[in-house]
Design an enzyme around this catalytic site. Structure first.
Site, PDB file in Angstrom:
ATOM      1  N   GLU A 137      98.557  45.655  80.715  1.00 11.95           N
ATOM      2  CA  GLU A 137      98.056  44.535  81.531  1.00 11.95           C
ATOM      3  C   GLU A 137      98.085  44.916  83.011  1.00 11.95           C
ATOM      4  O   GLU A 137      97.142  44.634  83.759  1.00 11.95           O
ATOM      5  CB  GLU A 137      98.899  43.289  81.266  1.00 11.95           C
ATOM      6  CG  GLU A 137      98.601  42.112  82.175  1.00 11.95           C
ATOM      7  CD  GLU A 137      99.852  41.483  82.741  1.00 11.95           C
ATOM      8  OE1 GLU A 137      99.981  41.439  83.979  1.00 11.95           O
ATOM      9  OE2 GLU A 137     100.714  41.045  81.951  1.00 11.95           O
ATOM     10  N   GLU A 144     103.239  51.701  87.693  1.00 15.61           N
ATOM     11  CA  GLU A 144     103.394  50.361  87.130  1.00 15.61           C
ATOM     12  C   GLU A 144     104.352  50.325  85.944  1.00 15.61           C
ATOM     13  O   GLU A 144     105.009  49.310  85.724  1.00 15.61           O
ATOM     14  CB  GLU A 144     102.019  49.814  86.703  1.00 15.61           C
ATOM     15  CG  GLU A 144     101.038  49.651  87.837  1.00 15.61           C
ATOM     16  CD  GLU A 144     101.495  48.631  88.865  1.00 15.61           C
ATOM     17  OE1 GLU A 144     101.999  47.562  88.465  1.00 15.61           O
ATOM     18  OE2 GLU A 144     101.363  48.913  90.072  1.00 15.61           O
TER      19      GLU A 144
END
Length: 989
Positions: free
Chosen positions: A87, A160
């Site tokens: 995501e 991330e």
């Protein structure tokens, strides 16, 4: 199965039916069904993309706040957090938009009032909402390309997800540590005892579902190749569900979807319906978890009992279970509250309590936290269910009628984000093959329920208890707080880190150093963002919305479309009335009014009547700042809403709780309330530690900030903790708590400086309510308590010998803030400070604090009313580095930032996302009532914001930031050798 036989009840709905005929083809999409829902003023259109099988749900409604979402079914294969990390990385650049983090970059090229991406237990979705048609098209294009054609670079996975990197990137001799945005986010999550309990409960009862967010212990097992494979498998149109809502033409979206999907075929998917554990017999799971430093040792256990109750695909049965859950656990008159919470067996319900429709089954859970004896808890719950079966009429019919009334009212209450809320309610079931139309047939379900209630009565719920609960297998889950738990997490992380490092050879270590340098260089690169679509400043109207308000004596009225509902707000200005030593008691006083009861009635009786006749009654205390001077305005507020025909009940309940609440008679209930408040203190900081840090820093500058800290900050948590320690000493409790609240009642309940705000749909109704206000005020004391007390503006600031404070909490990460003094709302520099805060966030701090530093979030903000400029970071592994970045921000702006007009315009676009965000009818004009900010003040500030220049930004940076140290607050664990006196004050809670 409910039948979909509906008829359009309005011109708009009839038009929608004609616009999208069943069988019609629009840009490769076929209309399968259409459903008018008159009670919600909408028409639902169900379509399928012939080429790929992608499903689309359109909600046609006369609402300019349009919503788009694309969602994918994403069963997590393990607990490495691959759906969550995907995501994040999906939004780090795509084929059409090859820039770092186009999602974040679009935040300041848009007027969207909502943009996000979210990972659910077994689905991932990407929603936004905006009122601007061009903005809608721009964002839709970015979202589609980002999800279907992401670049998914290795460095984005490293940034991330997780990576091994030197603590000091430029020093190859510094320690190698774990870094990564999601890694630190989830470390922060497990610091929250409520999240940890819920997460471990889910993994224990539903192990096949895994942890979609990621367990930090497992995240470091995820490989880059796993991420690519997961995207290839799941982010495909055949696995997509797209959603639109609002008044924009559907065909434009269908055209773009068809173009995006043109290169894909139909892919067969055989998603296994994930099942929970096979609960054929009772199962008992016991674990250790985080200790709550604000609770005594004997109250460190959370426990719950869970039963599997059918499948969510049976929507009517699921509805009945939710009503049953409400009857069992919602409110003071509910049997579980009385027998478990009021009795003292537990402090409050656990986070997993209630009815939860999951992927394949419904779970009904009764749980409490702060339990001393789990066996007593279990016996009590089992006895309650047994008694409910043996009692002829176990549930008061008034309570059931009140639930129906609340459901009806919620349908009429118009919310500004109605489209998003609809998406949230539909999507979890829709991704698990539950027909979305079923979720919209509210009236049909309610009518069936009413009919069954008349014919079956309480047996409707007794049958559910008999079918699913009594003498059926139960899953018992508990977590005991351990003082060693936090250390065990640290030890595990260090062991895991050592194992990773031991497996490295010299070349691996050189590569880690090089990769860290390369990642930093990538993060520092100036990017060409011209590929991203953007709105212009000209898209922001120079004139803002104005709300026509009529003022008569002490009452303001706003007439607008409220759908037959009236909202009434009351307030009393408490300036110069309350002695300073009573300020900490104000929040507890406000809470007590809707929790204790009167001399003649218990609050459970009052609450049932409130729910039967109104949408709700609430009381609160807040401090705002005068827009011209920032002087504090201390306000006691009381609100209520109901159908137009029932507003007299609002005033009846106000009178009752204000005049008749009896603190002495209901002192036992008061103790229950204090225990409940104390039990949630630590989790509230874990959820919003940056806000607590920001408030504590601001309290050093202005009396309004100091009062806010006393009412809502760390000081309030400490105060509640102190009251909690007095509960066993009756004499002290009466003197220090009960008597103080009784004294406050005399200060607060008076008509002097009392004002009202009415929101309704007709002048006639407003006049009716004005008459009711007059009668209400006649019942209250007048002039018995005038402003003769200490001046509120003299409320003492937080005095500290040093400007750095560490507030210790047993978390895995930190929350930081640094505050500096600004100006009043009407001062022209305020607009430049707000624009500067936005530019710092998007053009500097996001890169330094999140991308480089690994914090989950960070930035700068300016409170226009409070006149405080703040920096903050959230779930931050390097708090001192962030504070240094904050401190040097003024120098960065003046010496290093190469900001141009485009950067300035983007900051203004971002600010106006919230300035011009749609408001619900009940919110129109309320800012003026509560804060004294007039339409003229708002318009002047609007023009100032639009006219801010780069010279203004540099001027305020030099004036308010440069060489200003500010006041810093860090919340979290101690930092060895760093946060020590005399430079730091350390507070233990």
């Amino acid at each position: 199965m409910l039948r979909f036989q509906r008829f359009a009840s309005s011109y708009a709905q009839a038009q929608a039916v004609r616009k999208y005929p069943v069988g019609g083809i629009f840009h490769g999409y076929e209309v399968r069904r259409i459903l008018p829902v008159p009670e919600l003023r909408l028409t639902a259109v169900d379509l399928v993309h012939s080429q790929t099988g992608a499903e689309h749900l359109h909600i046609d409604r006369d609402d300019k706040n349009n919503v788009f979402s694309i969602a994918f079914k994403t069963n997590p294969p393990d607990s490495t957090g691959v759906p969550h990390i995907l995501e994040h990385t999906t939004l780090c650049g795509s084929v059409k938009y090859p820039v770092r983090d186009p999602f974040f970059k679009m935040l300041n090229k848009s007027l969207a009032n909502f943009m996000n991406a979210m990972t659910g237990p077994d689905y991932t979705f990407f929603p936004f909402s905006t009122t601007n048609p061009q903005d809608f098209a721009n964002l839709r294009g970015v979202y589609l390309d980002s999800t279907l054609n992401p670049l998914l670079k290795q460095e984005d996975f490293d940034q991330e997800g997780w990576r091994l990197e030197h603590k000091n990137i430029t020093d190859p001799e510094s320690n190698i540590v774990f870094k990564g945005v999601v890694y630190n986010e989830m470390k922060g999550q497990i610091s929250n005892a409520n999240y940890y309990f819920w997460s471990k409960f889910q993994q224990s009862i539903y192990p096949s579902l895994n942890n979609s967010g990621g367990d930090p212990m497992k995240i470091t097992d995820l490989r880059y190749g796993d991420l690519l494979d997961f995207h290839h498998k799941n982010y495909h149109p055949s696995n997509a569900k797209t959603f639109t809502y609002g008044n924009l033409p559907l065909v434009d979206t269908l055209k773009q979807l068809n173009e995006q999907f043109s290169g894909y075929g139909k892919r067969a998917r055989k998603d296994k319906l994930l099942m929970p554990i096979d609960l054929k017999k009772d199962i008992d799971v016991k674990l250790l978890g985080q200790i709550d430093t604000m609770l005594p040792p004997e109250k460190q256990t959370k426990a719950s009992m869970t039963w599997i109750c059918g499948a969510p695909q049976d929507t009517y049965d699921t509805f009945l279970l939710k009503v049953l859950g409400n009857l069992l656990m919602d409110g003071h008159s509910s049997v579980m509250y009385q027998k478990l919470i009021e009795s003292g067996i537990g402090l409050e319900f656990s986070v997993n309590s209630g009815v939860e429709p999951t992927t394949a089954v419904n779970l009904l859970t009764v749980g409490i936290q702060g339990v001393s004896d789990i066996e007593i808890f279990k016996d009590t719950v089992n006895n309650i269910f047994q008694n409910l079966l043996e009692t002829e009429h176990p549930f008061d019919r008034k309570r059931i009628d009140a639930i129906i009334e609340q459901l009806e009212l919620s349908k009429k209450d118009q919310k500004a984000d109605f489209g998003l809320q609809l998406l949230y309610s539909i999507l979890p079931g829709w991704t698990n093959k539950i027909d979305p139309f079923e979720s919209l047939l509210f009236e049909d379900v309610l009518q069936r329920f009413r009919g069954d209630l008349e014919t079956k009565g309480d047996t409707l719920f007794q049958d559910l208890i008999r079918k699913y609960i009594v003498h059926k297998p139960c899953f018992t889950f508990s977590i005991q707080g351990s003082e060693e738990f936090s250390k065990s997490l640290d030890d595990e992380e260090q062991t895991r880190l050592r194992e990773k490092i031991t497996a490295l050879d010299e070349q691996d270590k050189k590569n880690i150093f090089k990769r860290g340098i390369l990642l930093q260089e990538k993060q520092n690169e100036k990017e060409d963002l011209s590929c991203l679509p953007t709105l212009q400043i000209k898209d922001i109207p120079r004139a803002g919305d104005k709300y026509s308000i009529e003022q008569k004596n002490n009452t303001m009225s706003r007439i607008t479309d409220t759908n037959g509902i009236t909202y009434v707000r009351g307030k009393r200005l408490l300036n110069d009335i309350i002695p300073f030593e009573l300020f900490p008691y104000l929040p507890l006083f406000a809470e007590s009014l809707t929790n204790l009861g009167t001399t003649t009635e218990s609050f459970s009786e009052i609450e049932d009547q409130i729910k039967l006749h109104t949408g709700g009654i609430s009381t609160h205390v807040e401090v705002t700042s005068d827009p011209n001077t920032t002087e504090p305005r201390l306000i006691f507020g009381f609100d209520g809403w109901s159908l137009n025909s029932k507003t007299d009940h609002i005033f009846e309940f106000w009178s009752k709780i204000l005049l008749e609440t009896d603190f002495h008679k209901n002192s036992d209930k008061l103790k229950v309330l204090i225990r409940l408040l104390a039990s949630s203190n630590t989790s509230s900081v874990a959820d919003a530690g940056h806000a607590f840090a920001r408030g504590y820093s601001a309290a050093h500058y202005r009396s309004s900030g100091a009062i806010n800290e006393t009412l809502n900050g760390i000081e309030q948590l400490q105060f509640i903790n102190r009251l909690h320690s007095l509960l066993d000493n009756e004499e002290t409790f009466q003197r220090e708590v009960v008597d103080k609240l009784t004294e406050l009642q005399k200060y607060i309940v008076d008509t002097n400086n009392m004002n009202f705000f009415i929101t309704s749909d007709s002048d006639v109704q407003a006049k009716t309510v004005e008459s009711q206000i007059s009668k209400f005020m006649e019942r209250l004391p007048h002039g018995s308590c005038l402003p003769n007390g200490p001046k509120t503006s003299d409320y003492p600031l937080i005095g500290s010998k040093c400007k750095h404070t560490l507030i210790k909490f047993p978390f895995q990460v930190h929350y930081t803030s640094q505050a500096l003094l600004g100006v009043p709302y009407t001062h022209k520099d305020g607009s430049a400070l707000q624009v500067m805060s936005n530019m710092l966030t998007f053009k500097h701090l996001h890169r330094e604090v999140r991308e480089k530093g690994g914090a989950y979030g960070g930035g700068a903000s300016y409170s226009a009313l409070a006149g405080i400029f703040s920096f903050y970071s959230y779930r931050d592994p390097q708090p001192l580095k962030s504070l240094e970045t904050f401190k040097n921000s003024g120098r960065y702006i003046l010496n290093d930032a190469k900001w141009g007009v485009t950067d300035l315009d983007e900051a203004k676009l971002t600010i106006f996302q919230q300035v011009d965000a749609p408001k619900s009818p009940k919110g129109e004009g309320v800012t003026y009532f509560m804060s004294g900010v007039t339409d003229d003040m708002k318009q002047a500030r609007r023009e100032q914001l639009l006219d801010v220049s780069l010279l203004d930004v540099h001027r305020v940076a030099e004036k308010y930031l440069l060489n200003k140290e500010g006041v810093s607050t860090v919340i979290g664990p101690g930092i060895e050798g760093k946060t020590v006196s005399p430079n730091w004050e350390v507070k233990e809670l």
